[in-house]
Design an enzyme around this catalytic site. Structure first.
Site, mmCIF file in Angstrom:
data_model
loop_
_atom_site.group_PDB
_atom_site.id
_atom_site.type_symbol
_atom_site.label_atom_id
_atom_site.label_comp_id
_atom_site.label_asym_id
_atom_site.label_seq_id
_atom_site.Cartn_x
_atom_site.Cartn_y
_atom_site.Cartn_z
ATOM 1 N N GLU B 106 1.234 5.155 -11.746
ATOM 2 C CA GLU B 106 0.431 4.570 -12.800
ATOM 3 C C GLU B 106 0.513 6.031 -13.728
ATOM 4 O O GLU B 106 0.233 7.117 -13.477
ATOM 5 C CB GLU B 106 -0.961 4.558 -12.212
ATOM 6 C CG GLU B 106 -2.122 4.353 -13.163
ATOM 7 C CD GLU B 106 -1.968 3.206 -14.373
ATOM 8 O OE1 GLU B 106 -1.796 2.202 -13.738
ATOM 9 O OE2 GLU B 106 -2.117 3.553 -15.396
ATOM 10 N N GLY B 138 6.179 5.347 -15.299
ATOM 11 C CA GLY B 138 6.933 4.416 -14.359
ATOM 12 C C GLY B 138 8.394 4.383 -14.628
ATOM 13 O O GLY B 138 9.191 4.318 -13.814
ATOM 14 N N ASP B 155 3.204 -4.242 -12.305
ATOM 15 C CA ASP B 155 1.927 -4.641 -12.689
ATOM 16 C C ASP B 155 1.600 -3.920 -13.934
ATOM 17 O O ASP B 155 0.901 -3.133 -13.949
ATOM 18 C CB ASP B 155 0.859 -4.376 -11.477
ATOM 19 C CG ASP B 155 -0.397 -5.114 -12.106
ATOM 20 O OD1 ASP B 155 -0.708 -5.515 -12.857
ATOM 21 O OD2 ASP B 155 -1.460 -4.509 -11.281
#
Ligand SMILES: Cc1ncc(COP(=O)(O)O)c(C=O)c1O
Lengths: 483, 379
Positions: B106, B138, B155
């Site tokens: 994250e 990421g 996500d």
């Protein structure tokens, strides 16, 4: 006038916008009202300050008020005796340096890997080039800086030369020993002109190579629009204490427009303020981004990233760490091929790709997020496209045979011949790959087999070749009758 | 006093949720993070004024982002979640005993902090011993992985803003390398309804097809996302989500879900014609063509991700955008209930994710032009 918070030109424009003067002067779009589509495209604000010279706005050809003040602020910020705001790109600044220093027949000492604007100036004024030995790194396929020894040698051969022109830094970030070059040149009565198109940040960052003015050079052409953040086409010409600025102004006015764009001028003014106030932090950040990218790209493997490791005390006296140049030959691809893949497949536009390298311009406007994208894309290109090294041309630097001065050759009787068949002739025009815009061939030079091969190879690999009259670059203008 | 959280889904369409109070609000390096309490959706998390999840409808999105892979891939043990700092995707993953390791990458630590403190599922998810949390970009993380994961969940926040990099070809290509040879990647793709958003979906889809041999889109209904209708991508090296569905095997695992089930799995891949047309999918023959297999010859040594090395020296916020600042921290507009038609606009002006203020429009999505030509289903 030393308060770097001030922006005299931008302030004058702002005042004028609020004054709501009725315009019965040019430009005819009259604050944009006459061209609605353009106004919508660029914005009302932009059009409302696209004005022409008038008393409150001074005059670029003869500055006595706000432009003079803005130039004085820029001179102070850059440590120059005088600064000229230029609206014809750094090309015009480079040419003004040469045209105000050399007359017909004068000799100018310079490296061969100069920007085409230098050759253009030689054509205009009739000065003759004396090339210092230009050394290359054959692994990377790039020309290096000017070695002090090579300059001394050129001065010994041509003691009557008027000036020396140095490319500092090169597009790739290679720097020469400017201080020593200035010392030697001045001792022999030569002026030092520096094409500092890629070195605006040297004046503001920390731990960067020495700037031309700090090294004592006489003149420097500085591309504010490159690393400085001003609008495209705006540039600065800086002069040192021994140069007569009134003469330089006259020379500039020979070719400069009488309708200098206030958008460009204001952008110089505001960019200078930003650099003076925030430059140090900005370029620290740029350097960090470039450093990070360098480390990460090295880790991918296959690529060779230019770094301070190149420094050797002579032809690479220093290296500009804000520059991110990557040699791609290790993965079996030409720089221009990687350049194309980055754009076509990954939606990433880098500054240029040449035969062996790509250059990603890291600047004032970059983000880490985008640097990550670039690194990842290079990693993917290696994974998907790597191939054996065979078949790539390794560039060797071959000193040119100068047969005529650029001016003589350019204005000679000429004939167009197919490039393949031009071997042995004398070129009457320039051939270069743009960017970087460094001529492969200049007017007055003997056309040799290796030069022809380089041109054909660059064309085949998809480089944008320019300079020739023939837009397809199939034919070359050569001096008629042969020499 | 009634507070209305408002999110502009297009310049002409807004979603308003009545909020009872604000639970959390902070500006991180990357974005504005807020959590509200609402009567209809429970707590909901917003980033830069856009709803990321609500406690009531969040199960739909997060189940669809995780379970379909488990019903197809036979033996998922190592999972990477890119984004997902809210913890809900992880919450779904830890329900599988076969999963041995879950790496969560994250970018924004504050999202994790906010979620752990105030949202259900997050705390238990991150406390699971199989979960490793990496606070970093990421894109950079995935670039360093080779053949490590059975399953990657992307996500992300959306194709514009901090999560932008997660929709690029280079990222998807790096994910391909990070997966084992039968690996699966699930990614949210956006709303297929509003034109501008559909543009992003189509672009992401075609990029994905250049990176993976099997790329399929599937759908779900998510009430609080723009248009209420969402697409996901199933990217896979070996298994086809329909042909290789192992319904019986998945059912035998005995995971209780609220949205996902195996008949729905099959149905989710059956897309409306207007979407098929836009994505270039022939409805009868859903297999993709045009994939050029990537002959990867990788000689580098296996690199294990390590956050210490990976974290860039310094990071300055990227274009941070908070559309809500001018609107009273995201709660805006005590508004009258009536007067707004619920009918879809006659002409779709095709803009998604448009923040309320004009100047910032471009940060979110290209400005809309007048054309409303698109593939809006007939009303
Ligand atoms: C070394 C060098 N000098 C001069 C110039 C000319 O600058 P401009 O394009 O602003 O005219 C360039 C431009 O690329 C350059 O690279």
């Amino acid at each position: 006038m030393t308060d770097q918070n001030q922006t005299p030109i931008a302030t004058a424009l702002e005042l004028l916008r609020h004054a709501r003067i009725v315009p019965f002067d040019v430009p005819g779009h009259k604050r944009g009202r006459g061209n609605r589509e353009l106004t919508e495209f660029l914005g009302k604000r932009c059009l409302s300050v696209d004005l022409n010279s008038m008393k409150p706005l001074d005059n670029l050809t003869h500055p006595v008020s706000v432009i003079r003040d803005a130039e004085a602020l820029a001179a102070a910020a850059f440590g120059a005796q005088h600064a000229f705001f230029m609206v014809g790109g750094t090309t015009s600044a480079v040419q003004a340096m040469i045209l105000s220093t050399c007359r017909r027949g004068d000799k100018l000492i310079l490296p061969r890997n100069v920007h085409s604007s230098v050759i253009g100036a030689l054509i205009l004024c009739g000065a003759e080039p004396v090339y210092v030995k230009t050394r290359a790194d054959s692994r990377l396929g790039i020309a290096l800086g000017m070695a002090v020894e090579d300059l001394k040698d050129a001065i010994t051969r041509h003691p009557e030369a008027k000036a020396v022109l140095v490319n500092n830094p090169t597009y790739y970030g290679i720097c020469s020993d400017l201080r020593e070059i200035v010392r030697i040149a001045h001792r022999h009565g030569l002026r030092v002109l520096v094409d500092e198109a890629h070195g605006t940040h040297f004046y503001f960052g920390e731990g960067l190579p020495v700037s031309a003015m700090a090294a004592g050079a006489d003149m420097a052409a500085v591309s504010m629009h490159k690393s400085g953040g001003s609008l495209t086409q705006s540039s600065l010409l800086l002069t040192g204490p021994d140069v007569n600025p009134r003469h330089v102004r006259q020379v500039i006015n020979l070719t400069q427009t009488t309708s200098g764009s206030y958008l460009l001028l204001a952008s110089l003014d505001i960019a200078r303020k930003n650099l003076a106030l925030n430059g140090r932090a900005v370029f620290r950040r740029v350097k960090e981004l470039a450093e990070y990218a360098r480390r990460e790209i090295e880790q991918i493997g296959g690529y060779a990233v230019f770094s301070k490791d190149l420094v050797n005390g002579t032809t690479v006296y220093d290296f500009d760490e804000t520059k991110l140049s990557v040699n791609t030959l290790g993965i079996g691809l030409a720089g221009i091929e990687v350049y194309d893949i980055l754009r076509d497949d990954y939606e990433i536009q880098v500054e240029f790709g040449d035969i062996g390298n790509i250059l990603a311009y890291i600047s004032i406007g970059d983000t880490m997020k985008n640097v990550e994208r670039l690194v990842s894309a290079l990693s993917e290109i290696r994974r998907l496209h790597q191939r054996p090294k065979a078949g790539l041309l390794e560039t060797e630097y071959i000193p040119p045979e100068v047969v005529l001065s650029p001016q003589e050759a350019f204005y000679a009787e000429k004939a167009a011949v197919p490039i393949e068949k031009a071997g042995g002739t004398v070129s009457a025009e320039t051939v270069m790959s743009y960017p970087p815009g460094i001529p492969i061939l200049c007017p007055g030079e003997r056309v040799t087999r290796p030069i022809i091969e380089t041109i054909l190879y660059a064309r085949e690999k998809g480089c944008l070749l320019t300079g020739t009259e023939d837009l397809t670059v199939s034919y070359l203008n050569v001096v008629k009758g042969g020499l | 006093m009634a507070l209305w959280f408002t999110e502009a889904h297009t310049p002409d369409v807004r979603l308003c949720i009545r909020a009872e109070r604000q639970i959390f609000s902070a500006e991180s390096r990357y974005q504005r993070i807020e959590i509200f309490q609402s009567p209809q959706f429970g707590r909901f998390l917003t980033l830069d004024g856009l709803v990321m999840l609500t406690e009531r409808d969040g199960f739909i999105y997060h189940e669809m982002m995780t379970h379909p892979a488990f019903a197809v891939g036979p033996d998922i043990r190592h999972v990477l979640v890119v984004g997902g700092g809210d913890g809900w995707a992880v919450h779904e993953l830890i329900r599988y005993n076969g999963v041995e390791r879950i790496d969560v990458v994250e970018l924004d630590e504050m999202v994790v902090h906010a979620a752990r403190g105030h949202l259900m599922h997050a705390a238990s998810a991150f406390d699971d011993s199989r979960v490793r949390l990496f606070i970093q970009d990421g894109v950079a993380f995935v670039r360093r992985c080779r053949g490590e994961y059975d399953f990657i969940v992307v996500d992300s926040t959306g194709p514009v803003g901090p999560g932008e990099g997660l929709f690029t070809r280079e990222f998807l290509g790096c994910c391909f390398s990070a997966l084992k040879e039968d690996g699966i990647l699930l990614s949210q793709m956006g709303s297929p309804y509003y034109e501008k958003s559909m543009d992003f979906v189509a672009r992401t889809f075609s990029r994905a097809k250049k990176c993976f041999p099997i790329v399929r889109a599937y759908q779900a209904h998510v009430p609080t996302y723009p248009s209420g209708y969402w697409l996901f991508g199933f990217l896979s090296k070996k298994y086809d989500p329909v042909r290789d569905l192992q319904a019986g095997r998945w059912q035998s695992i005995g995971i209780k879900t609220r949205y996902y089930n195996t008949p729905l799995h099959l149905g989710a891949f059956a897309l409306p014609s207007y979407i098929n047309a836009r994505l270039g999918i022939a409805p009868d023959m859903p297999r993709e063509e045009g994939f050029a297999p990537t002959q990867a010859k990788r000689s580098e040594k296996f690199t294990t991700p390590r956050d210490e090395e990976a974290t860039p020296a310094q990071e300055v916020p990227d274009e941070v955008f908070s559309p809500c600042e001018k609107q009273n921290d995201g709660i805006s507009q005590k508004r009258n209930e009536q007067g707004e038609s619920t009918a879809p606009p006659e002409q779709n002006r095709g803009e998604d994710f448009v923040p309320p203020s004009d100047e910032q429009e471009e940060d979110f999505a290209p400005t809309q032009d007048e054309q409303g030509e698109d593939h809006v289903p007939p009303l």
